[in-house]
Each structure stands twice: as C-alpha cells, then as structure tokens.
Design an enzyme around this catalytic site. Structure first.
Site, short mmCIF file in Angstrom:
data_model
loop_
_atom_site.label_atom_id
_atom_site.label_comp_id
_atom_site.label_asym_id
_atom_site.label_seq_id
_atom_site.Cartn_x
_atom_site.Cartn_y
_atom_site.Cartn_z
N LYS A 1 0.81 -1.22 0.00
CA LYS A 1 0.00 0.00 0.00
C LYS A 1 0.85 1.27 0.00
O LYS A 1 2.06 1.24 0.25
CB LYS A 1 -0.95 -0.02 1.20
CG LYS A 1 -1.99 -1.14 1.13
CD LYS A 1 -2.93 -1.10 2.33
CE LYS A 1 -3.97 -2.21 2.24
NZ LYS A 1 -4.88 -2.19 3.41
N ASN B 1 -2.06 -0.11 7.03
CA ASN B 1 -1.54 -1.40 7.50
C ASN B 1 -0.63 -2.08 6.48
O ASN B 1 -0.42 -3.28 6.52
CB ASN B 1 -2.68 -2.34 7.92
CG ASN B 1 -3.63 -2.67 6.78
OD1 ASN B 1 -3.40 -2.29 5.64
ND2 ASN B 1 -4.68 -3.41 7.10
N ARG C 1 -2.18 -14.74 3.73
CA ARG C 1 -2.90 -14.01 4.78
C ARG C 1 -2.26 -14.28 6.14
O ARG C 1 -2.23 -13.39 7.01
CB ARG C 1 -4.38 -14.39 4.77
CG ARG C 1 -5.10 -13.87 3.52
CD ARG C 1 -6.59 -14.17 3.54
NE ARG C 1 -7.28 -13.43 4.57
CZ ARG C 1 -7.66 -12.16 4.46
NH1 ARG C 1 -7.40 -11.47 3.35
NH2 ARG C 1 -8.31 -11.57 5.44
N HIS D 1 -2.07 -5.70 1.49
CA HIS D 1 -3.41 -6.26 1.28
C HIS D 1 -3.27 -7.68 0.75
O HIS D 1 -2.30 -8.02 0.06
CB HIS D 1 -4.17 -5.41 0.25
CG HIS D 1 -5.36 -6.10 -0.36
ND1 HIS D 1 -6.60 -6.11 0.22
CD2 HIS D 1 -5.47 -6.83 -1.51
CE1 HIS D 1 -7.44 -6.80 -0.54
NE2 HIS D 1 -6.78 -7.25 -1.59
N ARG E 1 2.28 -6.80 8.48
CA ARG E 1 1.50 -5.68 9.03
C ARG E 1 2.03 -5.23 10.39
O ARG E 1 2.01 -4.04 10.70
CB ARG E 1 0.03 -6.07 9.12
CG ARG E 1 -0.68 -6.04 7.76
CD ARG E 1 -2.04 -6.65 7.79
NE ARG E 1 -2.79 -6.41 6.55
CZ ARG E 1 -3.87 -7.08 6.20
NH1 ARG E 1 -4.34 -8.05 6.97
NH2 ARG E 1 -4.49 -6.79 5.06
#
Length: 417
Positions: A169, A279, A249, A282, A269
């Site tokens: 991000k 954070n 994840r 993604h 994160r």
C-alpha cells in the site's frame, strides 16, 4: 509609520550541488520537495507546509525545494513527474514520501521531527532509509531484467498455478519499504508472477473496495489508497502449493495492526503498518476475491490462465520488450493493442529511464552497427516503455513480430510495425 514586517521564506530554494551540500549540514529535520525545471515544485502542499510551520513553530524544522536537473545528488530523480519529498536529518535520508498526500505528509513531518529532536537531545543513531530511486542495486536489477530477453532459456511460468493478489500500500511505498517487503515475500517462499507500480484514482479505489462502502472509514480508505503509488502483485508459491491464499494471509497478519503486533509480531502488518488504515499490505481473502482482483488489475493475465485451463498444452514464456521513448509517447495505446492482437499478455508494464551503459549492455550485439549511435540517442532521450510479455514461445514469436533490424527492410516486410 512602521514598515510592514518581511515574511520569512518558507522553503529555501536549492539549485546547485554546492547549495545542496550546505543544506545537508543544517541542524534539525529538512523536508525537501524534489522537482524538475519543466514541472516545478509541488504548489499543492505549500499552504499545508505553512500551516505546519506556524503550528509547530520549531526552529529545528526546515523546508526546501531542490532542482533535480542541476544537482548531481538527485540525478536519479530526473525524468519523474511525481511529487517526491525527501526527509533529511544530519545529512542522512530518514524518510521518503511520493505523491502529494497531505495527511501522510503532515504525519511524517511530525513523526520525523520528533525522532530527530530525540537524536539531537539524547544522542544515538538515526534510522536511515534508502530510496528505491537512488539504489544502485535497483539499477543493477533493471540491467539484469533488461538482459533477460537475450537469454536463450527464458524463464517460464505455468499460467494455471494457484495465485493470490497482493498490494503493497501507499504508506509502505512512500516510506521506501517496497523493495524490503518484496525481498521478504520471496524469502518466505512466494513467487512473484507479476508486479506493477500503480497509483489508483479515487474512482478505481472506490470500485476496488466497493465491498467496504458501508464502513464509516470508507472515504478515508479511498483517499489513502489514491494518495500515492502502490505495488500490485500476483503471487504464487514456488512449490506450487494450492494453499497460497491462506499462506499469504497468515504471512501478512491481522488487518488491525495492534492485534498483528500482539499475536503475529513477525507479520508484515506488524512490522510495517502504522495505523488502522495504514496497515502496509493487502491480500485476497479467498479464491473468488483473488479472481476478481486479478481481473481488476491484470485482465489479460486472467485470459492466459483461462486458455491454459482449457487444456492447451505448452508452457508460457516471458520476454522483455522495450518501446522507444518517442514511439511510446505517440503510439502507446496502438502498440499495446497490436501486442494483444498477436496473442501476448502484458504481465507488467513500466516506464524506465535507461543510462547509456544499460542500452549498450542490452543491445550488445548491435553496438558495432552503423545505426547504433542513433539507437543509443533514441533510447536515452526519455522514459522507455518496458513490457513483460507472456505467451507460448514468447521469445521467438516476439523476435519474428519485430521483423528485420534494418528499418527499410522492416517497413517492407512488416509494415504494421
């Protein structure tokens, strides 16, 4: 009658290497807006900088503008039109922000000023960062990438292997952490099938996060994701594991960074996130979402996958294509359309400023030809459009599509190019 008090200069103008060296000796935090003569400094943030300066009223905070065209230390920023802010403390680079993202700029100024004052008061070292645009390693990596199309056994990728879509991000990219995160991704056993730096528009961000439109933070999320460049990735596992989505994840950790720091301190994160929305990364939550996100960012990549899944045999090769600066500027859309008609998938596209040495290495077999000086001038005259093209037999098919290197013969035999 007393004369009007002269207003202090907000941003010091640095226009040569000598002034840059002097500025590096300034005590405190210096925030530098790097610009080029043809586009000028970023006017959009001047009022914000004045507001911050007035509110903090701190003599340790300095603002400057720097002309990349006339400062040797900023040579790697030439040819870039995106606003770039460099944060220096004690002559060392401590933070980088790309894009006129006002909330992030204000937050970084406050945070880095506090860190610099702590260093000056208590001693100790600064946490120095390396901006991607200044890394010699990145230049070497680009050279390595440019030479890949000359290698006979070009790397092949199965287009039907399990995948997930990931995003580094804007907050992580702005702070110069993208390459560090990419390295950790590969060290963890993930394979990067595609990677593209892209700045989302607000409309694109709304579309991408439409499933979160009812949340109170939605507008903040949209502004954040459109506030600067992201790195969009397609990931698989090097061993071809079907569990790439849950593995990714698990690797990035919980969306809430406080929870990530408590429960998964080694997750991405936990290490790189700073606030609830900021954070850092993604990840697709399931295969359906991964498919939608792949179609959103890499629509042609999905088409290749579908062909493979329909039973066509063979493996997908990748090759690198370079489009000359003048041609890319005038005929970009037409060229991309023609490439797709030839059956190629554009897995990655990026604008790259080449040095003369890079051009010589890439076109090594053409250096002694009469046309090479003209080719050299052309390929270093501006940003080259670099394309990673994928299809079966990509290397040979692309060379055949280009036609003869001699321009007159090419016009006769391959007039469409």
């Amino acid at each position: 009658m007393a004369g009007k008090k002269k207003e202090a200069i907000l941003q010091v103008s640095v226009t040569n290497q000598e002034q840059w060296t002097e500025m590096m000796a300034t005590k405190g935090l210096t925030v530098v807006d790097v610009y080029q003569q043809w586009c000028g400094p970023c006017r959009a943030v001047v009022s914000l900088l004045r507001k911050i300066k007035n509110e903090l009223s701190d003599d340790m905070l300095h603002f400057a503008t720097a002309d990349a065209d006339s400062i040797d230390a900023l040579e790697r920023y030439r040819g870039k039109c995106e606003p770039t802010f460099l944060f220096y403390g004690g002559g060392e680079l401590v933070a980088v922000l790309r894009g006129a993202n006002a909330p992030m700029l204000q937050r970084l100024i406050v945070e880095e000023l506090a860190k610099e004052k702590l260093v000056l008061e208590q001693g100790g070292g600064r946490k120095v960062v390396k901006d991607d645009a200044l890394l010699d390693d990145e230049i070497k990596e680009e050279e390595k990438t440019l030479q890949q199309s000359e290698v006979e056994d070009s790397r092949t990728v199965s287009a039907c292997e399990p995948y997930t879509v990931a995003i580094i991000k804007p907050d992580a990219v702005a702070q110069g952490k993208a390459n560090e995160i990419l390295m950790k991704i590969q060290e963890a056993g993930f394979e990067i099938l595609a990677c593209e730096e892209r700045t989302l528009t607000e409309a694109e961000a709304r579309d991408f996060y439409q499933h979160r439109a009812a949340e109170t933070c939605f507008e903040d999320l949209v502004r954040f994701m459109a506030g600067g460049p992201s790195r969009i990735l397609v990931l698989s596992h090097t061993e071809g594991s079907a569990n790439v989505i849950p593995a990714w994840r698990e690797f990035i950790g919980p969306a809430d960074i406080e929870e990530a720091r408590r429960e998964k301190p080694e997750s991405l994160r936990a290490q790189y996130g700073t606030q609830a929305l900021f954070n850092a990364v993604h990840g697709s939550k399931d295969s359906d979402q991964a498919s939608r996100e792949l179609a959103f960012f890499f629509p042609n990549f999905r088409t290749t996958s579908a062909v493979e899944q329909d039973g066509e045999e063979g493996r997908v090769e990748r090759t690198l294509a370079l489009i000359r600066p003048d041609v890319a500027m005038e005929n970009r859309d037409e060229i991309l359309a023609q490439i797709q008609k030839l059956g190629f998938t554009v897995a990655l596209q990026r604008e790259v400023l080449l040095t003369e040495e890079q051009v010589r290495r890439f076109y090594l077999q053409h250096v002694d030809e009469d046309y090479f000086p003209a080719l050299l001038r052309s390929m270093t005259s501006g940003p080259v459009l670099a394309l990673a093209l994928a299809r079966e037999g990509a290397v040979l098919h692309w060379k055949n599509s280009l036609g003869p290197p001699d321009l007159d013969k090419a016009k006769e035999e391959s007039p469409e190019w």
